[in-house]
Enzyme design. Structure first.
Site, PDB file in Angstrom:
ATOM      1  N   ASN A  46     -13.659 -10.236  -5.825  1.00  0.00           N
ATOM      2  CA  ASN A  46     -12.537 -10.414  -6.744  1.00  0.00           C
ATOM      3  C   ASN A  46     -12.851  -9.859  -8.128  1.00  0.00           C
ATOM      4  O   ASN A  46     -12.021  -9.188  -8.755  1.00  0.00           O
ATOM      5  CB  ASN A  46     -12.176 -11.896  -6.861  1.00  0.00           C
ATOM      6  CG  ASN A  46     -11.380 -12.400  -5.676  1.00  0.00           C
ATOM      7  OD1 ASN A  46     -10.950 -11.633  -4.824  1.00  0.00           O
ATOM      8  ND2 ASN A  46     -11.184 -13.704  -5.604  1.00  0.00           N
ATOM      9  N   ARG A 393       0.949  -2.288   2.656  1.00  0.00           N
ATOM     10  CA  ARG A 393      -0.436  -2.255   3.136  1.00  0.00           C
ATOM     11  C   ARG A 393      -0.426  -2.567   4.625  1.00  0.00           C
ATOM     12  O   ARG A 393       0.331  -3.406   5.082  1.00  0.00           O
ATOM     13  CB  ARG A 393      -1.318  -3.291   2.429  1.00  0.00           C
ATOM     14  CG  ARG A 393      -1.439  -3.146   0.926  1.00  0.00           C
ATOM     15  CD  ARG A 393      -2.466  -4.135   0.373  1.00  0.00           C
ATOM     16  NE  ARG A 393      -2.327  -4.340  -1.046  1.00  0.00           N
ATOM     17  CZ  ARG A 393      -2.866  -3.556  -1.980  1.00  0.00           C
ATOM     18  NH1 ARG A 393      -3.557  -2.499  -1.595  1.00  0.00           N
ATOM     19  NH2 ARG A 393      -2.702  -3.815  -3.262  1.00  0.00           N
ATOM     20  N   ARG A 423      -2.315  -0.074  -4.735  1.00  0.00           N
ATOM     21  CA  ARG A 423      -3.626   0.142  -5.336  1.00  0.00           C
ATOM     22  C   ARG A 423      -4.768  -0.101  -4.350  1.00  0.00           C
ATOM     23  O   ARG A 423      -4.804  -1.113  -3.657  1.00  0.00           O
ATOM     24  CB  ARG A 423      -3.814  -0.760  -6.565  1.00  0.00           C
ATOM     25  CG  ARG A 423      -4.997  -0.318  -7.444  1.00  0.00           C
ATOM     26  CD  ARG A 423      -5.210  -1.262  -8.596  1.00  0.00           C
ATOM     27  NE  ARG A 423      -4.093  -1.318  -9.518  1.00  0.00           N
ATOM     28  CZ  ARG A 423      -3.936  -0.494 -10.559  1.00  0.00           C
ATOM     29  NH1 ARG A 423      -4.806   0.470 -10.768  1.00  0.00           N
ATOM     30  NH2 ARG A 423      -2.896  -0.636 -11.353  1.00  0.00           N
ATOM     31  N   HIS A 453       7.380  -3.058  -2.961  1.00  0.00           N
ATOM     32  CA  HIS A 453       6.537  -4.148  -2.476  1.00  0.00           C
ATOM     33  C   HIS A 453       7.280  -5.027  -1.473  1.00  0.00           C
ATOM     34  O   HIS A 453       6.701  -5.929  -0.879  1.00  0.00           O
ATOM     35  CB  HIS A 453       6.063  -4.975  -3.680  1.00  0.00           C
ATOM     36  CG  HIS A 453       4.975  -5.957  -3.388  1.00  0.00           C
ATOM     37  ND1 HIS A 453       5.174  -7.318  -3.430  1.00  0.00           N
ATOM     38  CD2 HIS A 453       3.676  -5.781  -3.036  1.00  0.00           C
ATOM     39  CE1 HIS A 453       4.047  -7.939  -3.135  1.00  0.00           C
ATOM     40  NE2 HIS A 453       3.126  -7.038  -2.890  1.00  0.00           N
ATOM     41  N   TYR A 486      -4.255 -14.938   5.996  1.00  0.00           N
ATOM     42  CA  TYR A 486      -3.337 -15.242   4.906  1.00  0.00           C
ATOM     43  C   TYR A 486      -2.199 -16.114   5.427  1.00  0.00           C
ATOM     44  O   TYR A 486      -1.670 -15.883   6.503  1.00  0.00           O
ATOM     45  CB  TYR A 486      -2.704 -13.967   4.328  1.00  0.00           C
ATOM     46  CG  TYR A 486      -3.623 -13.051   3.570  1.00  0.00           C
ATOM     47  CD1 TYR A 486      -5.006 -13.185   3.622  1.00  0.00           C
ATOM     48  CD2 TYR A 486      -3.105 -12.013   2.803  1.00  0.00           C
ATOM     49  CE1 TYR A 486      -5.835 -12.326   2.933  1.00  0.00           C
ATOM     50  CE2 TYR A 486      -3.934 -11.143   2.105  1.00  0.00           C
ATOM     51  CZ  TYR A 486      -5.297 -11.303   2.177  1.00  0.00           C
ATOM     52  OH  TYR A 486      -6.109 -10.441   1.493  1.00  0.00           O
ATOM     53  N   ARG A 582      -1.166 -20.255  -6.641  1.00  0.00           N
ATOM     54  CA  ARG A 582      -2.537 -20.057  -6.172  1.00  0.00           C
ATOM     55  C   ARG A 582      -3.452 -19.499  -7.255  1.00  0.00           C
ATOM     56  O   ARG A 582      -4.574 -19.957  -7.429  1.00  0.00           O
ATOM     57  CB  ARG A 582      -2.552 -19.096  -4.981  1.00  0.00           C
ATOM     58  CG  ARG A 582      -3.925 -18.960  -4.332  1.00  0.00           C
ATOM     59  CD  ARG A 582      -3.994 -17.780  -3.385  1.00  0.00           C
ATOM     60  NE  ARG A 582      -4.216 -16.529  -4.085  1.00  0.00           N
ATOM     61  CZ  ARG A 582      -3.637 -15.378  -3.774  1.00  0.00           C
ATOM     62  NH1 ARG A 582      -2.761 -15.329  -2.793  1.00  0.00           N
ATOM     63  NH2 ARG A 582      -3.909 -14.283  -4.444  1.00  0.00           N
ATOM     64  N   HIS A 610      -0.470 -17.318   0.462  1.00  0.00           N
ATOM     65  CA  HIS A 610       0.177 -16.077   0.050  1.00  0.00           C
ATOM     66  C   HIS A 610       1.702 -16.156   0.098  1.00  0.00           C
ATOM     67  O   HIS A 610       2.384 -15.273  -0.403  1.00  0.00           O
ATOM     68  CB  HIS A 610      -0.316 -14.938   0.969  1.00  0.00           C
ATOM     69  CG  HIS A 610      -0.039 -13.572   0.468  1.00  0.00           C
ATOM     70  ND1 HIS A 610       0.887 -12.725   1.058  1.00  0.00           N
ATOM     71  CD2 HIS A 610      -0.568 -12.876  -0.563  1.00  0.00           C
ATOM     72  CE1 HIS A 610       0.910 -11.574   0.412  1.00  0.00           C
ATOM     73  NE2 HIS A 610       0.038 -11.634  -0.582  1.00  0.00           N
TER      74      HIS A 610
END
Length: 724
Positions: A46, A393, A423, A453, A486, A582, A610
């Site tokens: 992270n 993704r 990214r 997104h 997730y 979160r 998530h």
């Protein structure tokens, strides 16, 4: 968090606090040992991304706009100083935990890390042979530097991002007349040589042992121990291992490029040649550390010095290796199955199910297979005419890509928006886009100055009644691997109004349609934020002392100032606001006449939370929504996102119950304090312990068990019109 503001916390310091919560999960003794290693590893990974993007951006700002302040009242330079202070604390705590807690605990389980100074004779012989036979031919010492010189032609050679390097400070030990003048060092010169640790080899090297134990060392340990063999005629005076985190905060100039894929290639090339912004180093070599600081132009606060090991991300790999070995499985979480939703296992085609009811999928408690089956069936079904979807993704060996290619080969019209600006997935997405186009898929590369997104899949099918459209919308990516780790939700539906909106959505994305009004879906940056602000304002107007309003929301991050100010206004009207955030939260709870009715929790557990899930009481005409968007300015103003309602009675109640369950968690929920710190909740005396993720797993398990015993019956239509 050291400094507080009346309205907002600092975004970066709030994110650091999230990683402190992850590290706290690693310290929980009730968690299985190998899972604790995973949490330690996550903290390291992270922070790598945090420095590449957020810290790099602040460094740019400090140069270009040094006097600009954030909503917390801090300049970029002040933020960088506070970030360094807070991250150093976590960094030292993390490495102390490894040395003082985890290595001793692992040793008790027969898992022993052996540094070179503790090698037995047999281990030293093994490591020496390993170096000679497997490493020597791979290693290439990089251009020597000298601490005495600081001219431009003696700059540090290019350092690859996130790669480990061994650095050796050398002293000549042979007569200069035996060395060719071109290679002969100057008088009193002590060159510094760098050796890149090969990424093609496993960093964890198992050592031979006659006992029933696993003894291991690291690749970088072996290189340090035997690296002197690379430098004939020199002795090694000092050595260390370091890793550079380099600037990745590049944005493509979309107005300048006609070829968008070419523009993204430029960004990737720039990232590969970027400059270091952070160094982590093993300790004990002050001269080398000083040279690295001078040559990189970094300051002392950019240097993070550990003991004998840096880059603790390898601990996740160690946990995985041990999981595959006999006898260590008990050191992991007990296996939780991924249950198949009962609505889709009755032997009927998915189309027949969705014509009668909506289906909610909650991964990883439920299997991701229905999504893959939905795409696969669409690829092969002769009635399917078209498939349209977004891809932000996906996994490295994505079955979704193969299914879309198969659909195109089968004559379906397949349109995919592949977001090239995702990214760190840019290279993979460029490859997927090129591969899909090769098979005849219509590929849209994105929208200028916006990231797409949103997660949506539309299937157009010819049936006896005419053309029917089936829609899948999700809070998470089309990635079957992360769907096992997730917590995300998605909705399958054939609702006509949603299908109309879905068609309009894809027409807008393709660039051949003006902005259209959608009746059931809300889209950023068009009207999603305004809809949220309207619902918050509506809750305020409905709220009375006798029947206070209620907002419950679950998301990854909350940092949009307009949304936060609206929540403060609702608070003043007596609205109860329960937030499950979160990660980043810049809202300040618990302040009188501003946020005394606002409670913020964060849950860190075995699954990454998530899901974005929002509930509004609305004076009794309740509404609940799922979304791809967090309540961040980047999501609401600079990305294409979707928010969609769930109106079917049973699914509506299920989502509301899940939200309430999260807020009753008293074992893995941390509550945000007014000063920016977080407190882990614990059961009160006489109160039952509630672990939300475990309760959810048991709920889906009981449902699956009941489905096995259930007598097949006809479907009933439960969908109804949205609440207004």
């Amino acid at each position: 968090m050291k400094k507080s503001a009346s309205l907002f916390f600092n975004r970066e310091l709030s994110w650091i606090e999230f990683n402190a919560r992850v590290l706290a999960e690693a310290s929980r003794k009730e968690n299985p040992l190998l899972e604790r290693l995973k949490f330690l590893s996550i903290v390291s990974s992270n922070f790598d991304e945090f420095f590449m993007v957020r810290v790099a951006g602040l460094k740019h700002q400090a140069q270009v706009n040094p006097n600009e302040t954030d909503s917390f009242g801090l300049t970029a330079k002040e933020q960088l100083s506070l970030i360094s202070e807070q991250v150093h604390k976590i960094f030292f705590e993390q490495h102390a935990m490894v040395k003082e807690q985890f290595f001793p605990l692992l040793e008790k389980k027969g898992i022993i890390y052996v540094p070179p100074e503790n090698f037995s004779d047999a281990e030293r012989n093994f490591a020496g042979n390993f170096f000679q036979e497997q490493l020597f031919s791979l290693l290439t010492p990089i251009k020597a530097l000298t601490p005495a010189e600081s001219t431009e032609d003696n700059e540090l050679p290019y350092i690859a991002n996130l790669r480990l390097y061994a650095a050796f400070l050398l002293t000549p030990i042979v007569d200069k007349k035996d060395i060719h003048p071109a290679f002969c060092p100057a008088a009193d010169e002590k060159p510094l040589a760098l050796v890149q640790v090969p990424a093609s080899l496993d960093r964890i090297v198992r050592l031979p042992s006659e006992k029933k134990e696993l003894r291991f060392t690291l690749l970088d340990d072996i290189i340090l121990a035997f690296g002197t063999r690379l430098f004939e005629g020199y002795s090694v005076e000092q050595s260390l291992v370091f890793k550079a985190v380099c600037d990745a905060a590049f944005a493509v100039d979309e107005d300048r490029h006609e070829d968008f894929m070419e523009a993204m290639e430029e960004i990737l090339a720039a990232r590969r040649a970027s400059v270091p912004i952070r160094l982590t180093c093993t300790n004990g070599s002050p001269d080398i550390t000083k040279i690295l600081i001078e040559k990189t132009g970094l300051s002392e606060e950019d240097i993070y010095t550990a003991g004998k090991i840096i880059d603790l991300a390898f601990l996740s790999r160690l946990a995985d290796k041990l999981s595959d070995m006999h006898g260590f499985s008990k050191l992991r979480y007990p296996v939780w199955k991924h249950f198949y939703p009962k609505e889709l296992v009755r032997g009927e085609a998915v189309w027949d199910v969705l014509k009668q009811r909506d289906v909610l999928l909650h991964v990883p408690y439920e299997s991701y297979d229905p999504v893959l089956r939905f795409i696969s069936d669409a690829a092969d079904d002769p009635g399917v005419l078209a498939i349209k979807m977004t891809l932000y993704r996906t996994s490295g060996e994505s079955p979704v890509i193969k299914m879309l290619e198969r659909a195109a080969r089968n004559g379906k019209q397949v349109t995919v928006l592949v977001e090239l600006k995702a990214r760190f997935d840019e290279k993979r997405n460029i490859s997927w886009a090129q591969q899909l186009m090769h098979y005849g898929v219509i590929v849209v590369h994105g929208i200028v100055n916006l990231k797409v997104h949103a997660k949506m899949l539309l299937v157009v099918r010819r049936e006896n009644e005419g053309i029917i459209r089936y829609v899948h919308m999700a809070t998470g990516n089309y990635n079957e691997k992360t769907a096992r780790l997730y917590s995300d939700m998605s909705l399958f539906t054939s609702n006509r109004e949603i299908a109309n909106d879905a068609s309009a959505f894809f027409n807008m994305l393709s660039g051949y349609s003006a902005i259209q009004t959608m009746r059931r879906l809300y889209m950023a940056p068009i009207n999603l934020k305004s809809r949220l602000l309207h619902m918050i304002e509506r809750e305020k107007l409905h709220s009375t002392p006798e029947t206070p309003g209620l907002i419950m929301a679950k998301m990854n991050s909350l940092a949009d100032s307009d949304i936060i100010k609206a929540l403060y206004e609702a608070n003043r009207a007596g609205v109860r606001i329960l937030l499950n955030v979160r990660g980043i939260c810049t809202l300040v709870p618990g302040i009188r006449r501003q946020s005394e009715n606002i409670k913020v929790i964060s849950i860190v557990d075995r699954f990454l939370e998530h899901t974005r899930l929002f509930y509004f009481q609305n004076g009794g005409a309740e509404e609940v929504y799922l979304s791809s968007a967090d309540w961040m300015s980047r999501n609401l103003d600079r990305r294409v996102e979707l928010m969609f309602p769930v109106t079917q009675d049973d699914l509506f109640q299920e989502l509301k119950d899940i939200l309430l369950l999260y807020f009753s968690d008293n074992t893995h929920a941390h509550e945000l304090n007014t000063d920016g710190t977080w407190t882990l909740k614990k059961p009160r005396p006489g109160e039952d312990a509630v672990r939300a993720q475990e309760a959810l797993y048991n709920r889906y398990k009981q449902r699956a068990d009941a489905a096995h015993k259930e007598i097949p019956r006809l479907f009933t239509v439960r969908r109804k019109e949205p609440r207004v």
